[in-house]
Design an enzyme around this catalytic site. Sequence first.
Site, PDB file in Angstrom:
ATOM      1  N   CYS A  92       1.645  -1.015  -6.817  1.00  0.00           N
ATOM      2  CA  CYS A  92       0.481  -0.403  -6.180  1.00  0.00           C
ATOM      3  C   CYS A  92      -0.806  -0.883  -6.839  1.00  0.00           C
ATOM      4  O   CYS A  92      -1.836  -0.961  -6.198  1.00  0.00           O
ATOM      5  CB  CYS A  92       0.576   1.109  -6.216  1.00  0.00           C
ATOM      6  SG  CYS A  92       0.982   1.743  -7.839  1.00  0.00           S
TER       7      CYS A  92
ATOM      8  N   LYS B  22      13.002  13.551  -5.454  1.00  0.00           N
ATOM      9  CA  LYS B  22      13.662  12.698  -4.471  1.00  0.00           C
ATOM     10  C   LYS B  22      13.320  11.241  -4.724  1.00  0.00           C
ATOM     11  O   LYS B  22      12.163  10.844  -4.608  1.00  0.00           O
ATOM     12  CB  LYS B  22      13.240  13.054  -3.048  1.00  0.00           C
ATOM     13  CG  LYS B  22      14.027  12.264  -2.009  1.00  0.00           C
ATOM     14  CD  LYS B  22      13.445  12.368  -0.622  1.00  0.00           C
ATOM     15  CE  LYS B  22      12.393  11.319  -0.352  1.00  0.00           C
ATOM     16  NZ  LYS B  22      12.886   9.926  -0.345  1.00  0.00           N
TER      17      LYS B  22
ATOM     18  N   GLU C 142      -0.381   9.465  -6.091  1.00  0.00           N
ATOM     19  CA  GLU C 142      -0.611   8.107  -6.600  1.00  0.00           C
ATOM     20  C   GLU C 142      -0.322   7.177  -5.435  1.00  0.00           C
ATOM     21  O   GLU C 142       0.837   6.993  -5.057  1.00  0.00           O
ATOM     22  CB  GLU C 142       0.356   7.786  -7.754  1.00  0.00           C
ATOM     23  CG  GLU C 142       0.187   8.642  -8.978  1.00  0.00           C
ATOM     24  CD  GLU C 142      -1.022   8.261  -9.821  1.00  0.00           C
ATOM     25  OE1 GLU C 142      -1.714   7.277  -9.491  1.00  0.00           O
ATOM     26  OE2 GLU C 142      -1.273   8.970 -10.808  1.00  0.00           O
TER      27      GLU C 142
ATOM     28  N   GLU D  92      -3.048  -3.157   2.142  1.00  0.00           N
ATOM     29  CA  GLU D  92      -2.075  -3.405   1.090  1.00  0.00           C
ATOM     30  C   GLU D  92      -0.830  -4.055   1.688  1.00  0.00           C
ATOM     31  O   GLU D  92      -0.219  -3.518   2.603  1.00  0.00           O
ATOM     32  CB  GLU D  92      -1.694  -2.086   0.418  1.00  0.00           C
ATOM     33  CG  GLU D  92      -0.755  -2.264  -0.749  1.00  0.00           C
ATOM     34  CD  GLU D  92      -0.475  -0.961  -1.471  1.00  0.00           C
ATOM     35  OE1 GLU D  92      -0.295   0.074  -0.790  1.00  0.00           O
ATOM     36  OE2 GLU D  92      -0.425  -0.972  -2.709  1.00  0.00           O
TER      37      GLU D  92
END
Lengths: 510, 287
Positions: free
Chosen positions: A323, A215, A289, A420
């Site tokens: 990331c 997806k 991840e 983040e």
Amino acid sequence: MSEQTQEKSTDESANGSPKPTSPNADLKLDFASFWEYSEAPESSDHVEITERYDHFINGDFVKPAKGRYMKSVNPATEEVFTEFAEGTSEDVDSAVRAARRAYEKKWSRLSGKERGKYLFRLARMIQERSRELAITESMDGGKPIRESRDVDVPLAAAHFFYYAGWADKLNYAFPGRTPEPVGVCGQIIPWNFPLLMLAWKIAPALATGNTVVLKPAETTPVTALKFAEICLDAGLPDGVVNIITGAGLTGAEIVNHPDVDKIAFTGSTEVGKIIQRSLAGSEKKYTLELGGKGPNIVFEDAPIDQAVEGIVNAIFFNQGHVCCAGSRLLVQEGVAGRLITKLKERMETLIVGNPLDKNTDIGAINSKSQYDRINNYLEIGVNEGAEIYQSSNTIPEKGFFCRPTLFTGVSQSNRIVQEEIFGPVLTIQTFRTPDEAVEKANNTPYGLASGIWTDKGSKIFKIGRQVRSGVIWSNTFNKFDPTSPFGGYKESGIGSEGGLHGLHPYVKLK
Amino acid sequence: MSDRIEVLKTYKTYVGGKFPRSESDRTYKITDPKGKQIANACRCTRKDVRDAVVAARSAFNEWSNRSAYNRGQILYRIAEMLEDRKDQFVKELEKSGTKSKEAMKQVEASIDRIIYFAGWTDKLSQVFGTVNPVASPHFNFSSPDATGVAGIIAPDEAPLLSAVSLIAPVLSGGNTCILLASEKNPLPLVSFGEVIHASDVPGGVVNILTGHHSEMVDHLSAHMDVNAVFNTTAEKETRKLIDENASISVKRVTHYPETDWFNEKHENPYLILEFMETKTTWHPVGN
């Protein structure tokens, strides 16, 4: 081309004597007054985007069972780019069935050599359609064409090429053991590197004999569906690759489907934790991840101009939607002043604008919601007492654009230092000793990637060993390669992707 | 001359290189198969788990930074010390009902297992590390790096051998650990703490708690400063609880519901890798 700055550098080395500098050390970057800016937009006429995309199940494009569609918006224009199917449990179920059938009847029975040949074909066809894929990626997700053309698409092809070669050599990968495929893999990928993340997921899975249901993210589904066309063109057996589009609910259907053997997820730590929790008590294998808050450590003995380029690449590459971005600059006190001045000057030269323009350095923020999220963090930073600096670049009136941003005067406990942001926003802290740098570098829940800048080799190895993250970029940043394993420590994830290590999550060892 | 009265041992815990009693000041009875009490063991609870995690975390940097050669020697030293005290452990196992032949076999297998993993410390990164031929002008290599603090939930079967089989791979890679010893028969593990203590293992690298697992597993697996859980419980509810708790801080969970601990399959480097991260370092190649 440039003018001398009035201020003389006052930096001194540790023993008090002035640092030797080149005669050009204080020259200021100035492109604008020398060259007239002229646009260089990539033409998108030849790229076919249909009005509506369906799921790709069992080798066919299939309408969604519930008949619902979602819209993908071009973040640089705020116009609807295309529509795509919203996957529900029925769609996911038929995709998983197709994947299971293909796994049992066809793919797991094929020799490694033949599997590999299919993967080589996919690699070649990605290369052949590279221009189209790059333009699509930039229009669907807002990333600069220079990056999608030079990084995303070639690396995606390289991943297929690399893992293709593994398919008939797996017995050499696990000393003392025999690897067997896991079965049906459910894979959920993010919007920051759509086609590249697809390659990271699908290439090792197919090479090891698994079939997949993938997806793509709901803001960037189109290159995945173009990849589905490539699967058809390559004659890949039906059901080996299935693409289901949709948002988080669709992803949850894949995670919770009882006939999926393994989940691979790339995305935020927040969602990763939800996925890990929902897999509790099941026998499914999984790799995650997740997010990061990468420290980029610059020592006094670093090559400062290279470091400035590295810092820019670390945080402004792909609008900071990375990331492993180097989003926390840790700079040794003695060079902090000079480095920050140079960094600000360099930021002035960055071009923020049309992702399809080949001059563009920073494209559009991927979506409205991410744009709001970044702006919210800018407010948080200011409210926390940090000093904000943004470049004075002009940005387009329409579309979601954010100027490259620095925060100074931050402390370790600030939210903008700990959380983040996933945007072109850098926090800057200083340190005195290497120990203090390591302490600050490791003081977040994350551990994905770090940068170390110094001309002293022994320091790289010492600090590199102490900093706890899966990737250490020394005197460089944001480099990727299919042969190079990538993965996070702590809350940045579980398991590695890429390289020999990236085969492990997709096999059972007998 | 009167018969000498035997001195009985008080079984305590092993945390941070010391032998404290449980913070709870509670104990529970350890019995032989006939139900006769052998000893009291500490009934550790949440506070003891937290103290043990603090000890394990403080010891992590030192242990993981020891050279692989040094870690190998220290693991080998544990085996030497255990060999030296074989009889003590055989007796302890016999007390709890293990047949003497079986007990000797278990102690000897434990010694050999430690030696197996002692030998891996300085080979792991050679066998599982890589130099990666990246296409850009960079030198790039990957090597295994310890995950951090591991919580180990040991089973009742072969209490010494099973615990040793779990501790050794975790330690050899450079991790530190908190062991929840067999609930039914933790006594040999408390004594094993004394062996560890006499083997140059820095305090806090191995921490051994005794008590009811139901009073500790929840806290251990939910603790934010634990990086990995090595679980041997097959029971579904507990497994699910561990998994759910792990997701709070993205812990690595290895479920290892084994029963035959004498099997040589427990001697393999892939168990070490369950508690290793991969660190990849890049550096430009140029002038």
